[in-house]
Design a protein around this motif. Structure first.
Motif, short mmCIF file in Angstrom:
data_model
loop_
_atom_site.label_atom_id
_atom_site.label_comp_id
_atom_site.label_asym_id
_atom_site.label_seq_id
_atom_site.Cartn_x
_atom_site.Cartn_y
_atom_site.Cartn_z
N ASP A 21 53.69 32.02 35.95
CA ASP A 21 53.71 30.94 36.92
C ASP A 21 52.35 30.24 36.92
O ASP A 21 51.34 30.81 37.34
N GLU A 22 52.33 29.01 36.45
CA GLU A 22 51.06 28.30 36.30
C GLU A 22 50.30 28.16 37.61
O GLU A 22 49.07 28.16 37.64
N SER A 23 51.02 28.08 38.73
CA SER A 23 50.36 27.92 40.03
C SER A 23 49.57 29.16 40.43
O SER A 23 48.72 29.09 41.32
N LEU A 24 49.85 30.28 39.78
CA LEU A 24 49.18 31.53 40.11
C LEU A 24 48.09 31.90 39.10
O LEU A 24 47.38 32.88 39.29
N LEU A 25 47.98 31.11 38.03
CA LEU A 25 46.94 31.38 37.04
C LEU A 25 45.57 31.17 37.66
O LEU A 25 45.35 30.22 38.42
N ASP A 26 44.64 32.03 37.31
CA ASP A 26 43.31 31.97 37.91
C ASP A 26 42.29 32.43 36.88
O ASP A 26 42.38 33.53 36.35
N PHE A 27 41.32 31.58 36.58
CA PHE A 27 40.24 31.95 35.67
C PHE A 27 38.98 32.37 36.43
O PHE A 27 37.96 32.68 35.82
N SER A 28 39.03 32.38 37.76
CA SER A 28 37.85 32.70 38.55
C SER A 28 37.63 34.22 38.61
O SER A 28 38.59 34.98 38.69
N PRO A 29 36.39 34.66 38.59
CA PRO A 29 36.12 36.09 38.71
C PRO A 29 36.49 36.63 40.08
O PRO A 29 36.52 35.87 41.07
N ALA A 30 36.77 37.91 40.15
CA ALA A 30 37.20 38.53 41.40
C ALA A 30 36.10 38.49 42.46
O ALA A 30 34.91 38.65 42.15
N SER A 31 36.53 38.28 43.68
CA SER A 31 35.64 38.44 44.82
C SER A 31 36.35 39.32 45.84
O SER A 31 37.57 39.25 45.99
N VAL A 77 50.24 40.01 43.79
CA VAL A 77 49.50 41.29 43.85
C VAL A 77 50.46 42.47 43.70
O VAL A 77 50.17 43.43 42.99
N ARG A 78 51.61 42.39 44.34
CA ARG A 78 52.58 43.49 44.21
C ARG A 78 53.08 43.62 42.77
O ARG A 78 53.26 44.74 42.27
N ALA A 79 53.25 42.49 42.09
CA ALA A 79 53.72 42.53 40.71
C ALA A 79 52.66 43.13 39.78
O ALA A 79 52.96 43.97 38.92
N ILE A 80 51.41 42.71 39.95
CA ILE A 80 50.33 43.28 39.13
C ILE A 80 50.19 44.77 39.42
O ILE A 80 50.00 45.58 38.50
#
Length: 388
Positions: free
Chosen positions: A288-298, A311-314
């Motif tokens: 799902d492109e709307s959920l893609l994220d290249f930002s590092p975790a915070s 999050v549940r899927a991951i």
């Protein structure tokens, strides 16, 4: 003048050359004591030969290099140190334009103990930095960048051009659990199609980036690259257990456009090191492109995402990876450069899970040959699949 039998590192009689088959074997035998891990030396050399035969590496895809001393052009040459390079497909994006390029990953840098401390590796890497800009490219073309993963910290390679990039990971412990009902186990026959789709998704994301004055690069997560890791995994597993793993990854969801999947590889640790056996997530794909994220975790963003569908899927994928890790005597599951959603998923499985910044090993490093500065480069999809 250098010591008896060994030249000075600045000698004009030192050359960087492509290794012959015999020179490659000599290097493999020399580095086997440090790199063979759980394998006997003989099996380690067989593994390396096998890995040269994969789709990614055969027909010149992988090149062995040696720095040699050869005062007489027709005489014998003495190996001082060596390394390898792997040709990799890559993408460079800027202002909505994407260019397909060739990059190279430099790996297997080794100098035998009796030749260390003389500057040979430093000279070799300086010459490799120059060679990789045009290696295997015709008509005067150049490669915009090369990469490597340092196990000796950030400084040595930075001085030769490869600047350290973010190298973080999050881990959860191996744990035998039941497989959730909505999870599909991925086998060899599933991987090629998913890799092709993943490449399309990466291109779509890069095309939409409009960051002014910045360039985004990525190693293409193609099937040849993923299959090389799986071949390495299979070889060692067969040597240790007499069988190869059938599960290569995990997928959650069955509706195209909303699925999440990951590929992984198992790494049995070196006997000489303290690090545990680890199941590494090679690549996490969110369709799902709307959920893609290249930002590092915070940590703050991870808190906000807690309990969301992504999050549940991951977490479901990581839970199955935990079980697969336990099955193959791994101690933990590790994913590189996690997003906030991945961190939240790891925390849901292990409240102690935290992002660790690596300072000494597997430091992702990039040498930029293109226009502009390396400080203007964003390296995305910087996950374990790019390691070499």
């Amino acid at each position: 003048m250098g010591s008896i039998g060994l030249p000075d590192k600045d000698s004009a009689d030192i050359y960087l050359v492509v290794a012959t088959r015999d020179e490659l074997l000599t290097q493999q035998q020399a580095n086997s004591d440090e790199w063979r891990g759980v394998l006997p030396a003989e099996a380690y050399v067989r593994r390396e030969t096998y890995l040269y035969s994969q789709e990614l590496t055969r027909d010149g895809g992988m090149t062995p290099w040696v720095l040699v001393h050869q005062p007489d052009p027709k005489g014998p040459r003495q190996i001082l140190c060596g390394c390898e390079s792997i040709r990799k497909r890559a993408l460079v994006a800027r202002d909505g334009q994407i260019e397909d390029v060739i990059s190279h990953g430099v790996c297997s840098v080794f100098c035998s103990p009796d030749k260390r401390g003389r500057g040979y590796a430093g000279r070799m890497m300086k010459e490799m930095a120059q060679r990789m800009e045009h290696w295997q490219l015709d008509n005067g073309k150049s490669s915009p960048f090369s990469i490597l993963y340092s196990d000796i910290g950030k400084d040595f390679y930075a001085l030769r051009g490869w600047q350290a990039f973010p190298s973080a990971h999050v881990s959860v412990p191996a744990l035998a659990t039941t497989t959730p009902a909505d999870v599909r186990l991925l086998k060899n026959e599933d991987i090629a199609e998913l890799c092709a789709l993943d490449e399309k998704l990466v291109r779509q994301k890069l095309y939409k980036l409009k960051t002014s004055n910045r360039t985004t690069v990525a190693i293409v997560p193609d099937h040849a690259t993923i299959a090389w890791h799986h071949a390495r995994d299979d070889f060692v597993a067969n040597e240790l257990y007499g069988k190869t793993p059938s599960v290569k990854g995990i997928m959650v969801g069955d509706r195209p456009g909303s699925r999440i999947w990951m590929y992984f590889t198992r790494v049995w640790t070196y006997l000489q090191e303290d690090c545990p056996n680890t199941l590494h997530i090679l690549r996490l794909v969110i369709e799902d492109e709307s959920l893609l994220d290249f930002s590092p975790a915070s940590s703050a963003d991870a808190d906000k995402l807690e309990g969301t569908d992504v999050v549940r899927a991951i977490a479901a994928c990581l839970q199955v990876a935990q079980s697969e890790a336990a099955l193959w005597d791994m101690k933990d599951v590790t994913i590189w450069n996690p997003t906030s959603a991945t961190l939240a998923a790891a925390r849901s499985l292990d409240p102690k899970a935290a992002v660790v910044e690596r300072e000494h090993e597997s430091i992702a490093s990039l040498n930029w040959y293109g226009s502009g500065s390396v400080t203007d480069i964003d390296w995305v999809c910087n996950e374990k699949y790019g390691w070499c």
